[in-house]
Scaffold this motif. Structure first.
Motif: not given
Length: 63
Positions: A10-18, A20-26, A30-33
């Motif tokens: 769930r954390g991975t999906a949440w961070a990956a969605t963020k 994509l929405e914000r086009r943010s490498l950070g 975090l999704a990778g973490v």
């Protein structure tokens, strides 16, 4: 699979969605973490059985 594995997914999906929405490498990092933490948790669970196997071996080995 335990609760920790579900939380990491769930954390991975949440961070990956963020990410994509914000086009943010950070957020992508975090999704990778979260993926890495989930993998490490899974590996720790698989190693947890080793002491029991070692004890069974030592208790039943022929001398």
């Amino acid at each position: 699979m335990g609760r920790a594995h579900g939380r990491h997914r769930r954390g991975t999906a949440w961070a990956a969605t963020k990410a994509l929405e914000r086009r943010s490498l950070g957020w992508l990092v975090l999704a990778g973490v979260f993926i890495a933490a989930g993998f490490q948790t899974y590996m720790l669970e698989s190693w947890a059985v080793w002491p029991a196997l070692a004890a069974a071996y030592l208790c039943t080995r022929q001398s």
